[in-house]
Design a protein around this motif. Structure first.
Motif, mmCIF file in Angstrom:
data_model
loop_
_atom_site.group_PDB
_atom_site.id
_atom_site.type_symbol
_atom_site.label_atom_id
_atom_site.label_comp_id
_atom_site.label_asym_id
_atom_site.label_seq_id
_atom_site.Cartn_x
_atom_site.Cartn_y
_atom_site.Cartn_z
ATOM 1 N N TYR A 213 0.822 -1.207 0.000
ATOM 2 C CA TYR A 213 0.000 0.000 0.000
ATOM 3 C C TYR A 213 0.861 1.264 0.000
ATOM 4 N N LEU A 214 1.873 1.285 0.865
ATOM 5 C CA LEU A 214 2.760 2.448 0.937
ATOM 6 C C LEU A 214 3.512 2.671 -0.366
ATOM 7 N N ALA A 215 3.755 1.583 -1.117
ATOM 8 C CA ALA A 215 4.461 1.694 -2.394
ATOM 9 C C ALA A 215 3.539 2.121 -3.526
ATOM 10 N N GLY A 216 2.220 2.117 -3.284
ATOM 11 C CA GLY A 216 1.273 2.561 -4.300
ATOM 12 C C GLY A 216 0.510 1.462 -5.004
ATOM 13 N N ALA A 217 0.596 0.223 -4.503
ATOM 14 C CA ALA A 217 -0.143 -0.883 -5.123
ATOM 15 C C ALA A 217 -1.620 -0.814 -4.747
ATOM 16 N N GLU A 218 -2.465 -1.375 -5.592
ATOM 17 C CA GLU A 218 -3.897 -1.415 -5.300
ATOM 18 C C GLU A 218 -4.186 -2.509 -4.273
ATOM 19 N N ILE A 219 -4.984 -2.158 -3.255
ATOM 20 C CA ILE A 219 -5.396 -3.073 -2.199
ATOM 21 C C ILE A 219 -6.920 -3.208 -2.287
ATOM 22 N N VAL A 220 -7.426 -4.434 -2.240
ATOM 23 C CA VAL A 220 -8.835 -4.652 -2.548
ATOM 24 C C VAL A 220 -9.506 -5.580 -1.522
ATOM 25 N N ASP A 221 -10.808 -5.370 -1.314
ATOM 26 C CA ASP A 221 -11.675 -6.275 -0.530
ATOM 27 C C ASP A 221 -11.221 -6.481 0.911
ATOM 28 N N MET A 222 -10.678 -5.440 1.536
ATOM 29 C CA MET A 222 -10.136 -5.593 2.886
ATOM 30 C C MET A 222 -11.214 -5.752 3.960
ATOM 31 N N GLU A 223 -12.450 -5.456 3.627
ATOM 32 C CA GLU A 223 -13.526 -5.620 4.613
ATOM 33 C C GLU A 223 -13.875 -7.076 4.878
ATOM 34 N N PHE A 224 -13.456 -7.958 3.982
ATOM 35 C CA PHE A 224 -13.864 -9.355 4.095
ATOM 36 C C PHE A 224 -12.857 -10.167 4.915
ATOM 37 N N ILE A 225 -13.133 -10.278 6.208
ATOM 38 C CA ILE A 225 -12.314 -11.044 7.138
ATOM 39 C C ILE A 225 -13.101 -12.285 7.555
ATOM 40 N N GLN A 226 -12.489 -13.439 7.406
ATOM 41 C CA GLN A 226 -13.161 -14.656 7.849
ATOM 42 C C GLN A 226 -12.795 -14.958 9.302
ATOM 43 N N PHE A 227 -13.819 -15.124 10.116
ATOM 44 C CA PHE A 227 -13.619 -15.541 11.497
ATOM 45 C C PHE A 227 -13.934 -17.026 11.594
ATOM 46 N N HIS A 228 -12.916 -17.811 11.948
ATOM 47 C CA HIS A 228 -13.136 -19.254 12.072
ATOM 48 C C HIS A 228 -14.041 -19.500 13.277
ATOM 49 N N PRO A 229 -15.067 -20.326 13.121
ATOM 50 C CA PRO A 229 -16.028 -20.510 14.216
ATOM 51 C C PRO A 229 -15.446 -21.178 15.452
ATOM 52 N N THR A 230 -14.446 -22.041 15.276
ATOM 53 C CA THR A 230 -14.069 -22.896 16.391
ATOM 54 C C THR A 230 -12.579 -22.832 16.735
ATOM 55 N N LEU A 231 -12.236 -21.879 17.583
ATOM 56 C CA LEU A 231 -10.938 -21.869 18.237
ATOM 57 C C LEU A 231 -11.159 -22.386 19.657
ATOM 58 N N LEU A 232 -10.200 -23.132 20.190
ATOM 59 C CA LEU A 232 -10.301 -23.600 21.570
ATOM 60 C C LEU A 232 -10.367 -22.385 22.496
ATOM 61 N N SER A 233 -11.367 -22.336 23.356
ATOM 62 C CA SER A 233 -11.597 -21.180 24.215
ATOM 63 C C SER A 233 -11.472 -21.574 25.684
ATOM 64 N N ILE A 234 -10.518 -20.956 26.369
ATOM 65 C CA ILE A 234 -10.284 -21.233 27.789
ATOM 66 C C ILE A 234 -10.315 -19.912 28.558
ATOM 67 N N ASN A 235 -11.310 -19.760 29.420
ATOM 68 C CA ASN A 235 -11.419 -18.552 30.255
ATOM 69 C C ASN A 235 -11.314 -17.265 29.440
ATOM 70 N N GLY A 236 -12.015 -17.227 28.312
ATOM 71 C CA GLY A 236 -12.047 -16.028 27.498
ATOM 72 C C GLY A 236 -10.851 -15.817 26.599
ATOM 73 N N GLN A 237 -9.934 -16.784 26.557
ATOM 74 C CA GLN A 237 -8.761 -16.702 25.683
ATOM 75 C C GLN A 237 -8.777 -17.866 24.704
ATOM 76 N N THR A 238 -8.349 -17.602 23.459
ATOM 77 C CA THR A 238 -8.285 -18.669 22.463
ATOM 78 C C THR A 238 -6.891 -19.276 22.452
ATOM 79 N N LYS A 239 -6.832 -20.593 22.353
ATOM 80 C CA LYS A 239 -5.575 -21.315 22.527
ATOM 81 C C LYS A 239 -5.127 -22.098 21.300
ATOM 82 N N GLY A 240 -5.921 -22.142 20.256
ATOM 83 C CA GLY A 240 -5.528 -22.903 19.074
ATOM 84 C C GLY A 240 -6.744 -23.252 18.234
#
Length: 525
Positions: A213-240
């Motif tokens: 981006y800083l060099a002037g290249a086109e950056i596209v579709d940055m709003e589309f972030i995939q959140f994986h449904p299942t990370l191991l969750s321990i006391n509010g923290q994800t572990k893997g």
């Protein structure tokens, strides 16, 4: 200072596939921020998708990819990569013992969410990335030099800023080096570490995208972030990561009392597209209710999923109870540096492959196990392009001094502040008020005014995180609809009349940012 034929920034599956496929007479240099084996690709559990089953066909795989991507995909790209998938897998499997096979010696095919057929090839049960990366590392020829623990931070352009000719890096001791090359490739991955909860390696902070981006290249579709449904969750923290293949083998999502949460939500229930499942789990977590994967239906779980078993046991989860606590976290960036199928960006001499690139394959939401496939394909295609291109060595400028430069104090946020604010304001569920709040917060840091040479690697990481976070936030604010991985509670439906097949492109012009609200059609038909 060095002058190579090919300089590759990153060491994941796309980077290594490229390096292995390049002609042996080319001087190839791989620059990696950490170690070769700490890339996201190495952590990949699920597998690689390819329509090689008896009842399968690329047309079915194409259909699943478009459906998961909510038809934001580039159809030509989807057809090309999906059609090439079977031959890519066969070629790789013939080179060594990379993938798991059934009792008949045929490739074992698993099922994952949003797929209509069993078509996921695995290696080591749930260690596919590790198997493939180790295989590719073992095939690296002598013409490839690997430089570990070097932080790439600035792309070098020629005098008239029309061609990329190299990259600056910082060593662990602060010494600045320049690597010049005829072909400069960004394969540095996505930006998962911008969020509090993520499956990504610690090094994946959006560096490559910010540099481009800083060099002037086109950056596209940055709003589309995939959140994986299942990370191991321990006391509010994800572990893997708990691979989607676990649900593919029959696990279901339940509440503490065993009530299934995906009944009546989607026809595919627990194997619905990832954005649907993530948003459903998020609803329960916001109400203070823990969600679990019920794995009691899976026989010999520890044998089928040895990596996941180890992660659970390391974190005190008793698998005999049959329940794994899970939460969603950032997993994959569908957007990135805009490229064609061979990885060519909008700047001559600069390429991007793998998750750092956006070819249009994934659309608004990546279909499970299509990412390693894209990396294999792009590495192969770019190698063909470079192998058939005349090498043009750059004239080096020896007038520069390459001594360590002490850091200046920069007004930058703490990394945890960036992660927590992005998770809260630009995470799984978004709205205009929060996005504007985040945009204003990020804008105060004036990262454009900081001379990168004077910064420590710690500050460079923060700068690149702020830049990439800003691109995501701007795009999320502009897209006034919900589609795939982008969910706006204030615009909760897909707006096909105004947004179908249209992309938001950001570009920084010769160091002066424009309010680049370029909206282009991603798919003509």
């Amino acid at each position: 200072m060095t002058n190579d034929d090919v300089v590759i920034i990153g060491s994941g599956i796309a980077a290594l596939q490229l390096a292995v496929q390049l002609n042996n007479h080319l001087n190839v240099r791989i620059l990696t921020k950490g170690k070769v084996r700490t890339a996201n690709s190495y952590l990949a559990q699920g597998g690689i998708a390819a329509a090689i089953g008896v009842n399968d066909h690329p047309s079915k795989h194409i259909g699943d990819t478009l459906e998961a991507g909510r038809f934001h995909n580039n159809l030509d790209t989807v057809r090309e990569i999906i059609t090439a998938a079977p031959s890519l897998i066969r070629n790789l499997s013939q080179q060594g013992d990379v993938f798991d096979r059934d009792s008949n010696g045929e490739l074992f095919l698993g099922m994952e969410g949003a797929h209509s057929e069993h078509r996921i090839v695995h290696g080591g049960g749930d260690a596919t990335g590790k198997n493939v990366i180790e295989h590719l590392i073992g095939r690296l020829p002598e013409n490839v030099t690997v430089e570990e623990d070097v932080f790439a931070y600035e792309l070098l352009l020629n005098a008239d800023k029309t061609r990329c000719i190299g990259v600056k890096v910082k060593q662990t001791d602060g010494v600045i080096q320049r690597f010049y090359g005829s072909h400069i490739i960004i394969a540095a991955g996505g930006c998962g570490q911008l969020f509090t909860y993520t499956s990504n390696a610690e090094t994946v902070c959006g560096d490559g995208i910010a540099m481009a981006y800083l060099a002037g290249a086109e950056i596209v579709d940055m709003e589309f972030i995939q959140f994986h449904p299942t990370l191991l969750s321990i006391n509010g923290q994800t572990k893997g990561l708990i691979s989607e293949a676990v649900r593919g083998d029959g696990a279901i999502l339940v509440t503490e009392d065993g009530t299934p949460i995906m009944e009546g939500i989607h026809p595919m229930k627990d194997l619905a597209p990832r954005h649907v499942v993530s948003q459903r789990i998020y609803e329960f977590l916001k109400k203070g209710k823990q969600v679990y994967l019920d794995i009691r239906s899976i026989k010999e779980f520890s044998k089928r999923f040895p990596t996941i078993t180890a992660i659970c046991e390391e974190n005190g989860i008793c698998l005999a109870d049959g329940k794994i606590p899970v939460a969603p976290g950032s997993h994959f960036l569908m957007g990135g540096i805009k490229t064609d199928l061979a990885g060519r960006s909008s700047i001559r001499g600069l390429y991007a492959i793998g998750e750092a690139a956006c070819t249009g394959l994934h659309g608004a939401n990546r279909l499970a196990s299509n990412s390693l496939l894209e990396g294999l394909y792009q590495g192969n295609q770019l190698a063909k392009w470079i192998n058939g291109t005349r090498t043009e060595h750059q004239e080096l400028d020896f007038s520069h001094s390459f001594q360590p430069v002490f850091s200046e104090q920069a007004d930058l946020p703490d990394i945890l502040q960036i992660k927590d604010s992005m998770m809260e304001q630009v995470g799984i569920v978004r709205n205009g008020a929060n996005l504007k709040k985040q945009q204003a917060w990020l804008a105060q840091f004036n990262v454009d005014d900081i001379r990168l040479d004077t910064c420590s690697t710690a500050d460079l990481t923060k700068i690149f995180m702020v830049i990439t976070a800003s691109l995501i936030t701007k795009a999320a604010l502009q897209r006034t609809e919900s589609r795939g991985g982008h969910y706006r509670s204030d615009f909760p439906i897909e707006d096909n009349q105004h947004w179908l097949r249209k992309s938001i492109i950001h570009k920084k012009d010769r160091g002066l940012e424009k309010n680049n609200e370029l909206i282009k059609t991603a798919l003509a038909t």
